[in-house]
Scaffold this motif. Sequence first.
Motif, PDB file in Angstrom:
ATOM      1  N   TYR A  17     -13.868   7.031   2.102  1.00  0.00           N
ATOM      2  CA  TYR A  17     -12.772   7.661   2.509  1.00  0.00           C
ATOM      3  C   TYR A  17     -10.785   6.142   2.209  1.00  0.00           C
ATOM      4  N   LEU A  18     -11.684   5.229   3.206  1.00  0.00           N
ATOM      5  CA  LEU A  18     -10.545   4.013   3.236  1.00  0.00           C
ATOM      6  C   LEU A  18     -10.656   3.413   2.152  1.00  0.00           C
ATOM      7  N   PRO A  19     -12.027   2.860   1.517  1.00  0.00           N
ATOM      8  CA  PRO A  19     -11.837   2.068   0.111  1.00  0.00           C
ATOM      9  C   PRO A  19     -11.034   3.744  -1.062  1.00  0.00           C
ATOM     10  N   GLU A  20     -11.065   4.418  -1.353  1.00  0.00           N
ATOM     11  CA  GLU A  20     -10.249   5.539  -1.749  1.00  0.00           C
ATOM     12  C   GLU A  20      -8.978   5.001  -1.636  1.00  0.00           C
ATOM     13  N   ALA A  21      -9.215   5.830   0.014  1.00  0.00           N
ATOM     14  CA  ALA A  21      -7.264   5.190   0.124  1.00  0.00           C
ATOM     15  C   ALA A  21      -6.499   4.225  -0.343  1.00  0.00           C
ATOM     16  N   PHE A  22      -7.545   2.724  -0.167  1.00  0.00           N
ATOM     17  CA  PHE A  22      -6.634   1.361  -0.395  1.00  0.00           C
ATOM     18  C   PHE A  22      -6.569   1.690  -1.921  1.00  0.00           C
ATOM     19  N   ALA A  23      -7.004   1.843  -2.551  1.00  0.00           N
ATOM     20  CA  ALA A  23      -7.021   1.707  -4.192  1.00  0.00           C
ATOM     21  C   ALA A  23      -6.623   2.499  -4.500  1.00  0.00           C
ATOM     22  N   VAL A  25      -3.407   2.602  -3.413  1.00  0.00           N
ATOM     23  CA  VAL A  25      -2.391   2.179  -2.612  1.00  0.00           C
ATOM     24  C   VAL A  25      -2.299   0.773  -3.617  1.00  0.00           C
ATOM     25  N   ALA A  26      -3.422  -0.186  -3.483  1.00  0.00           N
ATOM     26  CA  ALA A  26      -3.142  -1.128  -4.312  1.00  0.00           C
ATOM     27  C   ALA A  26      -2.697  -0.956  -5.487  1.00  0.00           C
ATOM     28  N   ALA A  27      -3.244   0.142  -6.218  1.00  0.00           N
ATOM     29  CA  ALA A  27      -3.005   0.796  -7.502  1.00  0.00           C
ATOM     30  C   ALA A  27      -1.214   1.058  -8.067  1.00  0.00           C
ATOM     31  N   ILE A  29       0.893  -0.046  -5.940  1.00  0.00           N
ATOM     32  CA  ILE A  29       1.396  -1.412  -5.847  1.00  0.00           C
ATOM     33  C   ILE A  29       1.795  -1.947  -6.859  1.00  0.00           C
ATOM     34  N   ALA A  30       0.563  -2.394  -7.583  1.00  0.00           N
ATOM     35  CA  ALA A  30       0.447  -3.090  -9.192  1.00  0.00           C
ATOM     36  C   ALA A  30       1.260  -2.263  -9.353  1.00  0.00           C
ATOM     37  N   LEU A  31       1.427  -1.253  -9.617  1.00  0.00           N
ATOM     38  CA  LEU A  31       2.579  -1.010 -10.794  1.00  0.00           C
ATOM     39  C   LEU A  31       4.821  -0.662 -10.758  1.00  0.00           C
ATOM     40  N   ALA A  32       4.157  -0.873  -9.308  1.00  0.00           N
ATOM     41  CA  ALA A  32       5.688  -1.360  -8.832  1.00  0.00           C
ATOM     42  C   ALA A  32       6.444  -2.257  -8.631  1.00  0.00           C
ATOM     43  N   VAL A  85       3.902  10.093  -7.607  1.00  0.00           N
ATOM     44  CA  VAL A  85       3.758   8.716  -6.390  1.00  0.00           C
ATOM     45  C   VAL A  85       3.762   9.690  -5.443  1.00  0.00           C
ATOM     46  N   SER A  86       4.207  10.856  -5.571  1.00  0.00           N
ATOM     47  CA  SER A  86       3.567  11.861  -4.173  1.00  0.00           C
ATOM     48  C   SER A  86       2.546  11.919  -3.759  1.00  0.00           C
ATOM     49  N   MET A  87       2.058  12.701  -5.401  1.00  0.00           N
ATOM     50  CA  MET A  87       0.626  13.070  -5.022  1.00  0.00           C
ATOM     51  C   MET A  87      -0.855  12.117  -4.838  1.00  0.00           C
ATOM     52  N   LEU A  88      -0.302  10.580  -5.459  1.00  0.00           N
ATOM     53  CA  LEU A  88      -1.094   9.525  -4.655  1.00  0.00           C
ATOM     54  C   LEU A  88      -0.854   9.323  -3.575  1.00  0.00           C
ATOM     55  N   LEU A  89       0.087   9.182  -3.055  1.00  0.00           N
ATOM     56  CA  LEU A  89       0.834   8.514  -1.364  1.00  0.00           C
ATOM     57  C   LEU A  89       0.079  10.102  -0.379  1.00  0.00           C
ATOM     58  N   TYR A  90       0.543  11.649  -0.915  1.00  0.00           N
ATOM     59  CA  TYR A  90      -0.249  12.213   0.125  1.00  0.00           C
ATOM     60  C   TYR A  90      -1.856  12.293   0.588  1.00  0.00           C
ATOM     61  N   ARG A  91      -2.734  12.059  -1.006  1.00  0.00           N
ATOM     62  CA  ARG A  91      -4.047  11.798  -1.084  1.00  0.00           C
ATOM     63  C   ARG A  91      -4.383  10.282  -0.050  1.00  0.00           C
ATOM     64  N   SER A  92      -3.523   9.843  -0.106  1.00  0.00           N
ATOM     65  CA  SER A  92      -3.599   8.227   0.635  1.00  0.00           C
ATOM     66  C   SER A  92      -3.957   8.840   1.992  1.00  0.00           C
TER      67      SER A  92
END
Length: 109
Positions: A17-23, A25-27, A29-32, A85-92
């Motif tokens: 769970y944690l590695p996927e969440a960090f992935a 968020v990292a993606a 941040i990289a796009l931002a 972005v909303s979907m990925l933040l919610y998933r994380s």
Amino acid sequence: MHKTRNYSIAGFTKSLYLPEAFAWVAALIALALTQPDEAHLFSFCPFSYVLEWCPGCGLGHAIAWLARGELKASWQAHPLGVPAVSMLLYRSWQLINLHIKQKRQFYHN
């Protein structure tokens, strides 16, 4: 209830769970951190190589504009920037909560 996704190394079980969440968020941040007003030189998208058109083209630019607070530019780059972005933040957030629940269950049993 969500099924627990685990893997085992030498009898030690670890959650994914944690590695996927960090992935995710990292993606984000990289796009931002990319410069949305510059043309991209390289793409991982196979559609852009084969068809020269992709339904997701502009999504990275939309996320970069959104990180700068430019909603109009984000919408013009790709209308699905805000929902993505909303979907990925919610998933994380969901994955981090599942990780916490799993740890609580482990220590309470």
